[in-house]
Design a protein around this motif. Sequence first.
Motif, PDB file in Angstrom:
ATOM      1  N   VAL A  19       0.825  -1.202   0.000  1.00  0.00           N
ATOM      2  CA  VAL A  19       0.000   0.000   0.000  1.00  0.00           C
ATOM      3  C   VAL A  19       0.867   1.264   0.000  1.00  0.00           C
ATOM      4  O   VAL A  19       0.572   2.244  -0.669  1.00  0.00           O
ATOM      5  CB  VAL A  19      -0.946  -0.024   1.220  1.00  0.00           C
ATOM      6  CG1 VAL A  19      -1.706   1.296   1.342  1.00  0.00           C
ATOM      7  CG2 VAL A  19      -1.918  -1.184   1.120  1.00  0.00           C
ATOM      8  N   LEU A  23       0.550   4.261  -2.661  1.00  0.00           N
ATOM      9  CA  LEU A  23       0.156   5.603  -2.226  1.00  0.00           C
ATOM     10  C   LEU A  23       1.203   6.635  -2.633  1.00  0.00           C
ATOM     11  O   LEU A  23       0.866   7.733  -3.095  1.00  0.00           O
ATOM     12  CB  LEU A  23      -0.045   5.609  -0.714  1.00  0.00           C
ATOM     13  CG  LEU A  23      -0.454   6.952  -0.090  1.00  0.00           C
ATOM     14  CD1 LEU A  23      -1.777   7.431  -0.673  1.00  0.00           C
ATOM     15  CD2 LEU A  23      -0.557   6.817   1.428  1.00  0.00           C
ATOM     16  N   THR A  26       1.141   7.057  -6.699  1.00  0.00           N
ATOM     17  CA  THR A  26      -0.067   7.711  -7.215  1.00  0.00           C
ATOM     18  C   THR A  26      -0.220   9.130  -6.665  1.00  0.00           C
ATOM     19  O   THR A  26      -0.704  10.009  -7.369  1.00  0.00           O
ATOM     20  CB  THR A  26      -1.314   6.882  -6.884  1.00  0.00           C
ATOM     21  OG1 THR A  26      -1.419   6.697  -5.465  1.00  0.00           O
ATOM     22  CG2 THR A  26      -1.259   5.526  -7.565  1.00  0.00           C
ATOM     23  N   SER A  27       0.193   9.355  -5.428  1.00  0.00           N
ATOM     24  CA  SER A  27       0.067  10.699  -4.849  1.00  0.00           C
ATOM     25  C   SER A  27       1.012  11.691  -5.523  1.00  0.00           C
ATOM     26  O   SER A  27       0.625  12.821  -5.827  1.00  0.00           O
ATOM     27  CB  SER A  27       0.331  10.662  -3.336  1.00  0.00           C
ATOM     28  OG  SER A  27      -0.659   9.932  -2.664  1.00  0.00           O
ATOM     29  N   LEU A 134      -4.724   2.862  -7.048  1.00  0.00           N
ATOM     30  CA  LEU A 134      -4.685   2.888  -5.589  1.00  0.00           C
ATOM     31  C   LEU A 134      -5.776   1.990  -5.005  1.00  0.00           C
ATOM     32  O   LEU A 134      -5.549   1.267  -4.027  1.00  0.00           O
ATOM     33  CB  LEU A 134      -4.862   4.325  -5.103  1.00  0.00           C
ATOM     34  CG  LEU A 134      -4.515   4.624  -3.636  1.00  0.00           C
ATOM     35  CD1 LEU A 134      -3.096   4.198  -3.302  1.00  0.00           C
ATOM     36  CD2 LEU A 134      -4.719   6.105  -3.346  1.00  0.00           C
ATOM     37  N   VAL A 138      -5.296  -1.275  -2.269  1.00  0.00           N
ATOM     38  CA  VAL A 138      -5.696  -1.019  -0.884  1.00  0.00           C
ATOM     39  C   VAL A 138      -6.941  -1.830  -0.541  1.00  0.00           C
ATOM     40  O   VAL A 138      -7.928  -1.792  -1.288  1.00  0.00           O
ATOM     41  CB  VAL A 138      -5.983   0.488  -0.670  1.00  0.00           C
ATOM     42  CG1 VAL A 138      -6.384   0.756   0.772  1.00  0.00           C
ATOM     43  CG2 VAL A 138      -4.756   1.311  -1.032  1.00  0.00           C
ATOM     44  N   ARG A 143      -9.493   2.079   2.541  1.00  0.00           N
ATOM     45  CA  ARG A 143      -9.489   3.039   1.439  1.00  0.00           C
ATOM     46  C   ARG A 143      -9.839   4.462   1.880  1.00  0.00           C
ATOM     47  O   ARG A 143      -9.336   5.433   1.324  1.00  0.00           O
ATOM     48  CB  ARG A 143     -10.444   2.577   0.344  1.00  0.00           C
ATOM     49  CG  ARG A 143      -9.897   1.406  -0.459  1.00  0.00           C
ATOM     50  CD  ARG A 143     -10.875   0.890  -1.494  1.00  0.00           C
ATOM     51  NE  ARG A 143     -10.343  -0.296  -2.147  1.00  0.00           N
ATOM     52  CZ  ARG A 143     -11.046  -1.088  -2.940  1.00  0.00           C
ATOM     53  NH1 ARG A 143     -12.327  -0.822  -3.173  1.00  0.00           N
ATOM     54  NH2 ARG A 143     -10.494  -2.152  -3.492  1.00  0.00           N
ATOM     55  N   VAL A 146      -6.639   6.126   3.155  1.00  0.00           N
ATOM     56  CA  VAL A 146      -5.650   6.276   2.086  1.00  0.00           C
ATOM     57  C   VAL A 146      -6.121   7.302   1.065  1.00  0.00           C
ATOM     58  O   VAL A 146      -5.329   8.144   0.602  1.00  0.00           O
ATOM     59  CB  VAL A 146      -5.379   4.910   1.417  1.00  0.00           C
ATOM     60  CG1 VAL A 146      -4.519   5.080   0.180  1.00  0.00           C
ATOM     61  CG2 VAL A 146      -4.697   3.968   2.400  1.00  0.00           C
ATOM     62  N   TRP A 150      -4.362  10.832  -0.224  1.00  0.00           N
ATOM     63  CA  TRP A 150      -4.228  11.170  -1.646  1.00  0.00           C
ATOM     64  C   TRP A 150      -4.887  12.516  -1.936  1.00  0.00           C
ATOM     65  O   TRP A 150      -4.318  13.368  -2.631  1.00  0.00           O
ATOM     66  CB  TRP A 150      -4.884  10.075  -2.483  1.00  0.00           C
ATOM     67  CG  TRP A 150      -4.860  10.279  -3.963  1.00  0.00           C
ATOM     68  CD1 TRP A 150      -3.902   9.878  -4.859  1.00  0.00           C
ATOM     69  CD2 TRP A 150      -5.854  10.958  -4.760  1.00  0.00           C
ATOM     70  NE1 TRP A 150      -4.229  10.251  -6.138  1.00  0.00           N
ATOM     71  CE2 TRP A 150      -5.428  10.919  -6.108  1.00  0.00           C
ATOM     72  CE3 TRP A 150      -7.052  11.597  -4.456  1.00  0.00           C
ATOM     73  CZ2 TRP A 150      -6.156  11.493  -7.132  1.00  0.00           C
ATOM     74  CZ3 TRP A 150      -7.787  12.170  -5.491  1.00  0.00           C
ATOM     75  CH2 TRP A 150      -7.346  12.106  -6.803  1.00  0.00           C
TER      76      TRP A 150
END
Length: 488
Positions: A19, A23, A26-27, A134, A138, A143, A146, A150
């Motif tokens: 995860v 994260l 993608t972030s 994501l 996750v 989610r 997370v 994000w």
Amino acid sequence: MEPAQQEQRQDAPAGRGGVGWALLVTSVAGFMAALDNLVVTTALPSIRKDLGGALEDLEWTVSAYTLTFAVLLMFGAALGDRFGRRRMFLVGLGIFSTASAGAALAPGMGELIAARAVQGIGAAILMPLTLTLLSAAVPPQRRGMVFGIWGAVNGLAVAAGPLIGGSLTEHISWQWIFWVNVPLGLLLIPLARLRLAESRGPNPRLDVPGTLLASGGLFGIVYALVRGNADGWTSGPVLGGLIAGGVLLALFVRHGMRARNPILPMRLFRSRAFAAINTASLLMFLGMFGSIFLLSQFLQGVAGYSPTEAGLRMLPWTGMPMIVAPIAGFLSDRIGGRPVVAAGLALQAVGLGLFALVIEPGVSYGAQIPALVVSGVGMALYFAPSANIVMSSVRPEEQGIASGANNALREVGGALGVASLAAVFSAQGGYESATRFVDGITPALWVGAAAVAVGAVAALLVPGRRSAAAAGKAGAAGDARLLVGAEQ
């Protein structure tokens, strides 16, 4: 393979990189794409000084990105469903990074605008896939937390955009607002390849006709707004753009009502909540983006601040969501999203009106602070509850496409806002002197305030908290078989 089985197959490889890696990748990718919405605003005076060009060229520097981003956003998600989300995410990162280098190396305004358009294409591919990748990494029970992280990172990009753009422009050069994306992209590409699991969506169809209709229609209207004052509103190209754009958008609506798997199913708008919140979102971004486009130039060209100083002075507006958003979320949970969003849009409209009242060539920064703070609080009250309203206005299987539609309409609003408010500005003022600039920006701010105020009225049409879910189900009734795999 049944959709449920396919969805299970998507989530199965979640352990590939963990995860944390998902994260992080993608972030940071989402931060890059969100940052480029506003990072260019404080660099516009320096770009104009170095490359020349008129107001319309500055408009296209912003709108070329937001427009391509908007019209291709949902198509980008569909590409991931068909060809693999990780694969297309890598393609999007490659396009975005390469186009960023092209923008930094641009020798003239035409090349810069073209590079910005290609940047928008890359962002439209990678941005929607950040959430789907994501989600695949996750577990459902984690989610919420997370996704909150994000979202906070993307909010930071919006808040820091003018400041980062101003600081890089002043202390290095404006080209570095684009160069900064290149090493980040080069770092993320191998990380994404090694750490993200591949997944595909259950609906692999691509709506090419719908994408072309939306792209052509919006381009025609934005082109007409940008060229209206220069060529005359009754000139052939301007009238042609308005008429052709309107016809293409009408055909897009018809396509969305009749096609089997349209990029934007018009049945979603049968939900009063969905229709109202998306109208409010479009008008919010129209007023906000158009105003920031002009105010960032006012702070440097008229008030005399450096790019860094201008970015810092925008923080009470752009940075306020980082402080007020938790309060907005709490209020939304207690009293529902409708009053919070409506109050936020009303405050944003009041803030723009305050700007219009105090703005003059010699205005002090202290006189601008109330407008900045009120606008920032209004923006913060709008953001978090509006996302919840969008998600609760449709059936669970439609939430992916509903979120994509809302994000796309926001970007459309931004492009239309820059074009329309700049048209008002150029009709009433210009760059010849500080007085002429104020003559143009004042009525433009009033137009922006009016647009956001209408958005506040639209938000009041969202059903109350208890009836929102029922309204979403009613709006999505019928043609249930078309919904299979709609989630992006």
